[in-house]
Design a protein around this motif. Structure first.
Motif, mmCIF file in Angstrom:
data_model
loop_
_atom_site.group_PDB
_atom_site.id
_atom_site.type_symbol
_atom_site.label_atom_id
_atom_site.label_comp_id
_atom_site.label_asym_id
_atom_site.label_seq_id
_atom_site.Cartn_x
_atom_site.Cartn_y
_atom_site.Cartn_z
ATOM 1 N N GLY A 8 20.968 -6.263 -24.460
ATOM 2 C CA GLY A 8 21.775 -7.249 -24.023
ATOM 3 C C GLY A 8 20.933 -8.097 -23.073
ATOM 4 N N GLU A 9 19.630 -7.619 -22.457
ATOM 5 C CA GLU A 9 18.933 -8.462 -21.501
ATOM 6 C C GLU A 9 18.048 -9.357 -22.043
ATOM 7 N N ARG A 10 18.090 -9.446 -23.518
ATOM 8 C CA ARG A 10 17.264 -10.434 -24.132
ATOM 9 C C ARG A 10 18.311 -11.523 -24.481
ATOM 10 N N GLN A 11 18.446 -12.567 -23.773
ATOM 11 C CA GLN A 11 19.603 -13.483 -23.776
ATOM 12 C C GLN A 11 19.103 -15.053 -24.576
ATOM 13 N N GLU A 12 17.884 -15.260 -24.812
ATOM 14 C CA GLU A 12 17.126 -16.458 -25.193
ATOM 15 C C GLU A 12 18.149 -16.535 -26.708
ATOM 16 N N PRO A 13 18.253 -17.870 -27.207
ATOM 17 C CA PRO A 13 18.936 -18.099 -28.432
ATOM 18 C C PRO A 13 18.307 -17.227 -29.597
ATOM 19 N N ASP A 14 17.009 -17.510 -29.696
ATOM 20 C CA ASP A 14 16.241 -16.899 -30.839
ATOM 21 C C ASP A 14 15.838 -15.390 -30.516
ATOM 22 N N ALA A 15 16.212 -14.861 -29.575
ATOM 23 C CA ALA A 15 15.537 -13.649 -28.872
ATOM 24 C C ALA A 15 15.630 -12.509 -29.938
ATOM 25 N N ARG A 16 14.676 -11.816 -30.067
ATOM 26 C CA ARG A 16 14.733 -10.575 -30.995
ATOM 27 C C ARG A 16 15.612 -9.326 -30.535
ATOM 28 N N ARG A 17 16.980 -9.538 -30.147
ATOM 29 C CA ARG A 17 17.853 -8.524 -29.362
ATOM 30 C C ARG A 17 17.971 -7.177 -30.237
ATOM 31 N N TRP A 18 17.826 -6.935 -31.314
ATOM 32 C CA TRP A 18 18.302 -5.909 -32.230
ATOM 33 C C TRP A 18 16.690 -5.138 -32.293
ATOM 34 N N THR A 19 16.723 -3.806 -32.284
ATOM 35 C CA THR A 19 15.426 -2.799 -32.429
ATOM 36 C C THR A 19 15.917 -1.861 -33.472
ATOM 37 N N PHE A 20 15.017 -1.374 -34.287
ATOM 38 C CA PHE A 20 15.181 -0.441 -35.335
ATOM 39 C C PHE A 20 13.987 0.567 -35.159
ATOM 40 N N VAL A 21 14.383 1.736 -34.769
ATOM 41 C CA VAL A 21 13.134 2.748 -34.706
ATOM 42 C C VAL A 21 13.420 3.940 -35.684
ATOM 43 N N VAL A 22 12.353 4.242 -36.373
ATOM 44 C CA VAL A 22 12.381 5.536 -37.190
ATOM 45 C C VAL A 22 11.222 6.545 -36.953
#
Length: 58
Positions: A8-22
């Protein structure tokens, strides 16, 4: 283990807000982390990395 989260801290319009880790199993030594603009993009990119490493999921 696999995890998908939104930052939620990544607020820029084209920010990479989602993270996937495996990690774990065959990925213990080299886990995968993908940041993207959407959950679908995260999973698509992660699946491509897994394929490149010779791991296929059905």
């Amino acid at each position: 283990m696999a995890m998908v989260k939104i930052d939620g801290e990544r607020q820029e319009p084209d920010a990479r807000r989602w993270t996937f880790v495996v990690t774990g199993g065959a990925l213990t030594a080299a886990p995968i982390r993908v940041d993207a603009a959407s959950p679908a993009d995260c999973l698509e990119d992660a699946l491509q990395i897994l394929r490149e490493r010779g791991i296929e999921l059905s």
